[in-house]
Design a protein around this motif. Structure first.
Motif, PDB file in Angstrom:
ATOM      1  N   UNK A 140       0.892  -1.155   0.052  1.00 46.23           N
ATOM      2  CA  UNK A 140       0.285   0.418  -0.114  1.00 46.23           C
ATOM      3  C   UNK A 140       1.116   1.343  -0.198  1.00 46.23           C
ATOM      4  N   UNK A 141       2.437   1.423   0.867  1.00 48.80           N
ATOM      5  CA  UNK A 141       3.128   2.536   0.893  1.00 48.80           C
ATOM      6  C   UNK A 141       3.745   2.255  -0.683  1.00 48.80           C
ATOM      7  N   UNK A 142       3.608   1.849  -0.921  1.00 49.92           N
ATOM      8  CA  UNK A 142       4.398   1.420  -2.465  1.00 49.92           C
ATOM      9  C   UNK A 142       3.148   2.226  -3.625  1.00 49.92           C
ATOM     10  N   UNK A 143       2.231   1.968  -3.305  1.00 52.20           N
ATOM     11  CA  UNK A 143       0.920   2.184  -4.287  1.00 52.20           C
ATOM     12  C   UNK A 143       1.347   4.301  -3.549  1.00 52.20           C
ATOM     13  N   UNK A 144       1.007   4.212  -2.757  1.00 45.46           N
ATOM     14  CA  UNK A 144       0.873   5.592  -2.721  1.00 45.46           C
ATOM     15  C   UNK A 144       2.234   6.128  -2.050  1.00 45.46           C
ATOM     16  N   UNK A 145       3.594   6.501  -2.886  1.00 43.68           N
ATOM     17  CA  UNK A 145       4.416   6.834  -3.318  1.00 43.68           C
ATOM     18  C   UNK A 145       4.810   6.900  -5.349  1.00 43.68           C
ATOM     19  N   UNK A 146       3.466   6.302  -5.501  1.00 41.38           N
ATOM     20  CA  UNK A 146       3.176   6.527  -7.277  1.00 41.38           C
ATOM     21  C   UNK A 146       2.071   7.142  -7.051  1.00 41.38           C
ATOM     22  N   UNK A 147       1.182   7.280  -6.421  1.00 43.18           N
ATOM     23  CA  UNK A 147      -0.386   8.373  -6.349  1.00 43.18           C
ATOM     24  C   UNK A 147       0.699   9.580  -6.249  1.00 43.18           C
ATOM     25  N   UNK A 148       0.885   9.866  -5.048  1.00 39.48           N
ATOM     26  CA  UNK A 148       1.561  10.902  -3.975  1.00 39.48           C
ATOM     27  C   UNK A 148       2.814  11.641  -5.650  1.00 39.48           C
ATOM     28  N   UNK A 149       3.580  11.469  -6.086  1.00 37.32           N
ATOM     29  CA  UNK A 149       4.488  11.579  -7.153  1.00 37.32           C
ATOM     30  C   UNK A 149       3.865  12.036  -8.322  1.00 37.32           C
ATOM     31  N   UNK A 150       2.671  11.099  -8.794  1.00 36.36           N
ATOM     32  CA  UNK A 150       1.766  11.598  -9.934  1.00 36.36           C
ATOM     33  C   UNK A 150       0.939  12.728  -9.855  1.00 36.36           C
ATOM     34  N   UNK A 151       0.531  12.676  -8.307  1.00 36.51           N
ATOM     35  CA  UNK A 151      -0.305  13.932  -8.540  1.00 36.51           C
ATOM     36  C   UNK A 151       0.199  15.703  -8.867  1.00 36.51           C
ATOM     37  N   UNK A 152       2.025  15.193  -8.115  1.00 35.41           N
ATOM     38  CA  UNK A 152       2.410  16.504  -7.883  1.00 35.41           C
ATOM     39  C   UNK A 152       3.191  17.061  -9.542  1.00 35.41           C
ATOM     40  N   UNK A 153       3.272  16.105 -10.215  1.00 37.00           N
ATOM     41  CA  UNK A 153       4.057  15.829 -11.797  1.00 37.00           C
ATOM     42  C   UNK A 153       2.809  16.186 -12.188  1.00 37.00           C
ATOM     43  N   UNK A 154       1.709  16.499 -12.256  1.00 35.45           N
ATOM     44  CA  UNK A 154       1.042  16.634 -12.844  1.00 35.45           C
ATOM     45  C   UNK A 154       0.382  18.932 -12.276  1.00 35.45           C
ATOM     46  N   UNK A 311      -6.213  17.867  -6.647  1.00 35.14           N
ATOM     47  CA  UNK A 311      -4.891  16.678  -6.465  1.00 35.14           C
ATOM     48  C   UNK A 311      -3.690  17.705  -5.358  1.00 35.14           C
ATOM     49  N   UNK A 312      -4.052  18.767  -4.276  1.00 34.38           N
ATOM     50  CA  UNK A 312      -3.062  19.395  -3.727  1.00 34.38           C
ATOM     51  C   UNK A 312      -3.634  18.428  -2.638  1.00 34.38           C
ATOM     52  N   UNK A 313      -4.706  18.196  -2.279  1.00 37.25           N
ATOM     53  CA  UNK A 313      -5.670  17.749  -1.101  1.00 37.25           C
ATOM     54  C   UNK A 313      -5.317  16.432  -0.966  1.00 37.25           C
ATOM     55  N   UNK A 314      -5.895  15.509  -1.905  1.00 36.71           N
ATOM     56  CA  UNK A 314      -5.337  14.191  -2.319  1.00 36.71           C
ATOM     57  C   UNK A 314      -3.703  13.756  -2.094  1.00 36.71           C
ATOM     58  N   UNK A 315      -3.358  14.732  -2.361  1.00 40.02           N
ATOM     59  CA  UNK A 315      -1.229  14.104  -2.253  1.00 40.02           C
ATOM     60  C   UNK A 315      -1.242  14.526  -0.939  1.00 40.02           C
ATOM     61  N   UNK A 316      -1.790  15.210  -0.544  1.00 39.35           N
ATOM     62  CA  UNK A 316      -2.016  15.962   1.105  1.00 39.35           C
ATOM     63  C   UNK A 316      -2.189  14.347   2.203  1.00 39.35           C
ATOM     64  N   UNK A 317      -3.268  13.940   1.915  1.00 36.74           N
ATOM     65  CA  UNK A 317      -3.666  12.707   2.464  1.00 36.74           C
ATOM     66  C   UNK A 317      -3.500  11.778   2.713  1.00 36.74           C
ATOM     67  N   UNK A 318      -3.015  11.607   1.040  1.00 40.36           N
ATOM     68  CA  UNK A 318      -2.198  10.014   1.355  1.00 40.36           C
ATOM     69  C   UNK A 318      -1.069  10.075   1.628  1.00 40.36           C
TER      70      UNK A 318
END
Length: 444
Positions: A140-154, A311-318
């Motif tokens: 799960x933590x691996x998935x979260x790293x991908x998600x946060x990075x994808x959100x910041x990238x956009x 995207x910022x909000x969900x990056x923070x919550x993740x």
């Protein structure tokens, strides 16, 4: 002789009576207990993560009719399995006269008194369950790293410069190290509450996007090819189940009985979670169809301010959820296995922080290796959660009720055997399809 038998029966009846009178919940001594509201906040935060954002993508593998029905069925099965897991653990605590036993300890105790042909599994029960729990929450933590990075990238792509998503993963390592150094669930409670508020606002914005200017529903498929269902199964299981965190939350409660009551925290929480998942999945699929990505936040317009805010909000919550999910991995591996190897207790805190830093770096390396969000979460869900969320709870109740009886017409045994079949079939097929998809993605 008769007196001896009489005295022995009196002793046995007193033992049974004292066991019946023993309530494990009343004997728990939690260092930093959480109240009901803090527990409810933790439950929602643990259950509503990146998984809910993947529901439109999951529906794209099932169709909108199949998606709604199967999400409800899988959700209710997951809830039922959590109930039988916690109730079986409670019976074992009562029998052993201890305040709490962990998931792995419960499996060992259950197998010891279960059907004879399963008792050969007793020696491997604890490391096997602990290993799956630790690996799942690590995934799960691996998935979260991908998600946060994808959100910041956009966001960075829109305003600054286009970088590969792996570079953004490198940037977020330091913040992840900082929040993962928090070792107390009680200290994480304020973060969970704040994250839930951000989630509420974020979901409001997402609902605005996915419910605006909907195309005709006739353009979407009510049913998809059955070959796509294993990916749907893995994604929904990943989204719904967080077994280790849910058990850790219950363990840290000041009033654990309120967790599993008919109108308790777990039932109310799951009702909210399931409703949200079905709603987001249905309308997200209706809006985006087969174009739905691994997270619906990646589908909403990149250039609009509300979309960037969400995207910022969900990056923070993740980011906050990373510490909550990773708590299980660190707690199991450090507290049960590694801490015993260091005799100098005064340095335990330092060693644990170093160990937590190693976990963060490992999740970072895995995320770099498989940066595809939808493929990663489907694999983790299919492989780990079919075992942890369906197979182990069913097997545990079969063992615990072996001498107590399975009820009229052995209905508990029949239900649990069906759960075992469903878990094995779904897990094997889902894992195979996920690995095949990952191989296909890398071979392009």
């Amino acid at each position: 002789m008769q007196n001896d038998i009489k005295n022995e029966s009196i002793v046995c009846s007193e033992k049974v009576s004292s066991t019946d009178d023993y309530d494990p919940h009343l004997h728990r001594n939690v260092k930093n207990p959480t109240n009901n509201w803090q527990t409810f906040a933790h439950f929602l935060k643990a259950s509503i993560g990146t998984g809910v954002l993947a529901m439109p993508s999951a529906f794209a593998h099932a169709g909108y009719v199949n998606g709604v029905l199967l999400t409800l069925i899988i959700g209710l099965l997951a809830l039922y399995c959590l109930h039988i897991l916690i109730s079986s653990m409670y019976l074992l605590c009562k029998q052993q006269r201890v305040p709490y036993v962990s998931f792995s300890e419960a499996m060992k105790l259950g197998l010891q008194e279960g059907p004879p042909f399963l008792r050969c599994l007793v020696p491997i029960a604890i490391p096997f369950v602990d290993g799956f729990l630790a690996f799942y929450h690590f995934g799960i933590c691996c998935v979260y790293v991908v998600f946060i990075a994808e959100s910041i990238k956009q966001l960075v792509d829109e305003y600054l410069v286009e970088w590969d998503v792996r570079l953004h993963m490198c940037i977020i390592v330091i913040p992840l190290l900082l929040i993962y150094s928090i070792r107390n669930l009680r200290l994480l409670a304020p973060f969970s509450s704040a994250a839930n508020l951000l989630l509420l606002v974020g979901f409001g914005i997402i609902l605005y996007y996915i419910c605006s200017d909907l195309p005709p529903l006739s353009e979407r498929k009510p049913f998809e090819d059955y070959l796509k269902l294993p990916t749907f199964f893995g994604t929904v299981l990943f989204a719904l189940e967080a077994v280790g965190v849910i058990l850790a939350i219950e363990e840290n409660m000041s009033t654990p009985r309120a967790y599993v009551q008919p109108c308790g925290i777990m039932n109310w929480g799951m009702c909210i979670v399931l409703s949200l998942y079905v709603f987001i999945g249905f309308f997200g699929y209706w809006q985006y169809g087969d174009e739905a990505l691994g997270s619906v936040t990646l589908n909403i317009p990149q250039s609009e301010i509300p979309a960037q805010v969400v995207k910022i909000f969900f990056a923070i919550t993740t980011y906050i959820s990373y510490a909550l999910q990773g708590y299980v991995t660190a707690h199991i591996l450090w507290s049960k296995y590694l801490s015993k190897r260091f005799k100098d207790v005064s340095k335990h805190t330092l060693y644990e922080l170093i160990f937590r830093a190693v976990i963060v770096l490992l999740t970072f390396c895995c995320a770099i290796a498989i940066p595809d969000l939808s493929l990663f979460l489907s694999l983790v869900g299919s492989f780990c959660l079919s075992i942890l969320g369906l197979i182990f709870p069913a097997l545990l109740q079969i063992c615990v009720q072996y001498e107590r009886g399975y009820g009229p017409y052995k209905y508990r045994l029949i239900i649990n055997l069906l759960l075992l079949i469903f878990g094995f079939f779904g897990g094997i097929v889902g894992t195979y399809v996920s690995i095949a998809d990952i191989v296909a993605a890398f071979s392009k």
